[in-house]
Each structure stands twice: as structure tokens, then as C-alpha cells.
Scaffold this active site. Structure first.
Site, PDB file in Angstrom:
ATOM      1  N   ARG A 161       0.791  -1.539  -0.390  1.00 58.90           N
ATOM      2  CA  ARG A 161       0.110   0.155  -0.153  1.00 58.90           C
ATOM      3  C   ARG A 161       0.841   1.291  -0.055  1.00 58.90           C
ATOM      4  O   ARG A 161       1.347   1.817   1.056  1.00 58.90           O
ATOM      5  CB  ARG A 161      -0.929   0.363   1.382  1.00 58.90           C
ATOM      6  CG  ARG A 161      -2.141  -1.040   1.051  1.00 58.90           C
ATOM      7  CD  ARG A 161      -2.623  -0.961   1.873  1.00 58.90           C
ATOM      8  NE  ARG A 161      -2.503  -1.572   3.065  1.00 58.90           N
ATOM      9  CZ  ARG A 161      -3.654  -2.106   4.482  1.00 58.90           C
ATOM     10  NH1 ARG A 161      -4.255  -0.804   4.598  1.00 58.90           N
ATOM     11  NH2 ARG A 161      -2.817  -2.913   5.465  1.00 58.90           N
ATOM     12  N   TYR A 203      12.229  -0.469  -4.054  1.00 61.76           N
ATOM     13  CA  TYR A 203      11.726   1.373  -4.900  1.00 61.76           C
ATOM     14  C   TYR A 203      12.981   2.127  -5.027  1.00 61.76           C
ATOM     15  O   TYR A 203      13.832   1.475  -4.440  1.00 61.76           O
ATOM     16  CB  TYR A 203      11.033   1.640  -3.109  1.00 61.76           C
ATOM     17  CG  TYR A 203      10.161   0.746  -2.396  1.00 61.76           C
ATOM     18  CD1 TYR A 203       8.773   2.065  -3.198  1.00 61.76           C
ATOM     19  CD2 TYR A 203      10.069   0.084  -2.299  1.00 61.76           C
ATOM     20  CE1 TYR A 203       7.376   1.865  -2.119  1.00 61.76           C
ATOM     21  CE2 TYR A 203       8.535  -0.154  -1.205  1.00 61.76           C
ATOM     22  CZ  TYR A 203       7.200   0.207  -1.667  1.00 61.76           C
ATOM     23  OH  TYR A 203       6.302   0.501  -0.947  1.00 61.76           O
ATOM     24  N   ASP A 261       1.818   4.853  -0.313  1.00 62.80           N
ATOM     25  CA  ASP A 261       1.734   6.751   0.851  1.00 62.80           C
ATOM     26  C   ASP A 261       0.593   7.505  -0.639  1.00 62.80           C
ATOM     27  O   ASP A 261       1.194   7.059  -1.484  1.00 62.80           O
ATOM     28  CB  ASP A 261       2.867   6.664   1.084  1.00 62.80           C
ATOM     29  CG  ASP A 261       3.311   6.165   1.972  1.00 62.80           C
ATOM     30  OD1 ASP A 261       2.255   5.721   3.353  1.00 62.80           O
ATOM     31  OD2 ASP A 261       4.312   6.727   2.507  1.00 62.80           O
ATOM     32  N   ARG A 311      11.383   6.376   2.904  1.00 66.19           N
ATOM     33  CA  ARG A 311      11.140   7.805   2.947  1.00 66.19           C
ATOM     34  C   ARG A 311      12.527   8.139   4.170  1.00 66.19           C
ATOM     35  O   ARG A 311      12.971   9.329   4.108  1.00 66.19           O
ATOM     36  CB  ARG A 311      10.065   8.658   2.651  1.00 66.19           C
ATOM     37  CG  ARG A 311       8.788   8.130   1.451  1.00 66.19           C
ATOM     38  CD  ARG A 311       7.228   8.665   1.590  1.00 66.19           C
ATOM     39  NE  ARG A 311       7.588   9.802   1.880  1.00 66.19           N
ATOM     40  CZ  ARG A 311       6.040  10.343   2.491  1.00 66.19           C
ATOM     41  NH1 ARG A 311       5.235   9.974   2.772  1.00 66.19           N
ATOM     42  NH2 ARG A 311       6.314  11.941   3.320  1.00 66.19           N
TER      43      ARG A 311
END
Length: 261
Positions: A49, A109, A51, A196
Site C-alpha cells: 500500500r 523502490y 502512501d 522515505r
């Protein structure tokens, strides 16, 4: 019949993947389009999921349908009902034991930083801009402390519901193409904001506000409050989910900036 999909999306206009009551989400748009083509209500499960504001070049989902349609219906047909900032890359019928989330063995990522004194207007929604030149050599040095199975509590937000602070990071690669800094990170799984938060700390090292040994100290401290700020979401892309070979899922180039392996 169970179908797996690869989905790409520009997340800048959405409040993340997960369906919400009053805010636009990727899942809402996908399930609407699938339900139109299937002529029945469709519910999806995703690999990870993302952000609000985060993008994907290959999010993986699965759904179950009673409607046996040609596989093109789940690509071309579904795309015709999606907004232009979301598209289906491929669709494949899978075995019943496939699960988009629980069958995944790793996630990857990519984070893109535009490192230039002058901002860019062309890619503004898809990159993070930093004016001052970052020390890439020190950032690369610091990544070695993150590789392997580690307790990453310093990068785990207090609101994260995951009870296990340990994750196994397989690699972190930082490359420069002209004024673009591309950070690739692959792990068995990620907790909320983990990428992040790591990027935010690496940027502090790149700015030379912290030494190249700082990450090593943060891992020992196990304290999120001592680490760097959370980097903006708009530079982050979910680019690859890996599954056991037995599922024989299609492969597409890693993106964005497809020339980087």
C-alpha cells in the site's frame, strides 16, 4: 478465476493506494474499472500500500472474478475505464495459491532527487528537488550499514502497526545521471514510511550535516526521533515486486529512468 495485474500510476493526485471514504485513491479507481469490465463487484489485494503522493511503475494486485473474459479485457478493456494517470501494464491468470502481498518475496523502490539550484517544472510531481549539491560519495558509504537483516527502529514511525522492527535490505544503490540522483532500495518488505525515512537520513549526510558514519549510530540507537526527517513522497516509486518463479509472472523494465538497471 484469479487474475494478477501489474499497475502503473502517478500518485500525485491521489491519497495513496488504499480506498478511502471521501478521498480519491488508486484502489477506488482500479476496482471501479475492473467492476465495469467484469460486470460484477471486484475487490483487489495489492503487494504494497503506497502512501499519498507516491507513484508506482509496477504495483501488483490480484482479484477473483466469475467472469471468464479474454486476457486483453483486463488490460485494454480496464484501461479504457481508468484515468490517464493510471494504467494496467499486463494481466495474467494465476493459480489459486497466488497472493499479491503474501506470495511476494521482495519489493524494490526507487527514489529520484533533482539536485540543482534551479527547480524543474517538467517533472515537478515526480521528483524531489534539493538545491544544494549533495555529497553522493558519503551517501553511498553510509548505505553499507543498512545492508542485511537489521533492527531499523530508527526509521520506523511511532504510528506504524508492524510489531517487528527488523527488515532484510538486499541492496541500496545510489547513482547519478547528470543532475538526477537515483536511489534504489530492495528488501524483503518495508514498514510504513521506511524508504522515505532512510532517504531523509541519507540526504542529511549528503548535505554534510551528518557524517558518513551516522547511519551506523542510528541503527544502534533504535530511536526514530534521532534520525533525519521523512523525505517527500513525490520522489518515490514502487518499481518491482518479486515472486517465486513458479508463478511465471511477466517482467517489465524497471522504471522510471529505464536505463538504470
Amino acid at each position: 478465476m484469479k487474475i494478477a495485474l501489474s499497475i502503473a500510476y502517478d500518485g500525485s493526485k491521489f491519497y495513496g493506494w488504499q480506498k478511502q471514504k471521501t478521498l480519491p485513491s488508486i484502489q477506488e479507481k482500479i476496482e471501479y474499472a475492473l467492476s465495469k469490465v467484469a460486470n460484477e463487484p471486484i475487490k483487489t489485494s495489492c503487494a504494497g500500500r503506497t502512501d499519498a503522493g507516491t507513484h508506482a511503475t509496477s504495483q501488483i494486485v490480484h482479484f477473483i472474478t466469475n467472469n471468464k473474459l479474454p486476457i486483453q479485457a483486463w488490460t485494454l478493456g480496464v484501461n479504457s475505464h481508468l484515468p490517464k494517470n493510471i494504467n494496467i501494464n499486463w494481466a495474467k491468470q494465476v493459480e489459486n495459491d497466488f497472493h499479491a502481498r503474501f506470495s511476494a518475496i521482495s519489493r524494490r523502490y526507487r527514489y529520484i532527487i533533482y539536485n540543482n539550484p534551479i527547480r524543474t517544472s517538467i517533472l515537478n510531481n515526480g521528483i524531489t528537488h534539493y538545491k544544494k549539491k549533495l555529497n553522493i560519495k558519503n551517501m553511498n558509504f553510509a548505505t553499507k550499514y543498512l545492508i542485511g537483516k537489521k533492527n531499523l527502529s530508527s526509521f520506523k514511525p511511532s504510528k506504524c502497526t508492524s510489531k517487528n522492527p527488523k527488515r532484510n535490505i538486499y541492496f541500496i544503490k545510489i547513482k547519478c545521471i547528470n543532475q538526477y540522483i537515483i536511489v534504489d532500495i530492495k528488501a524483503n518488505s518495508f514498514f510504513h514510511h521506511m524508504v522515505r525515512n532512510i532517504i531523509g537520513s541519507l540526504i542529511e549526510i549528503g548535505k554534510e550535516k551528518k557524517t558518513k558514519y551516522w547511519i551506523h549510530q542510528l541503527i544502534k540507537y533504535k530511536n526514530r526521533k534521532l534520525a533525519g526527517p521523512t523525505a517527500p513522497s513525490k520522489g518515490l516509486y514502487l518499481v518491482e515486486i518479486n515472486y517465486p518463479k513458479k508463478f511465471k509472472l511477466p517482467k517489465i523494465p524497471i522504471g522510471p529512468l529505464f536505463l538504470i538497471n
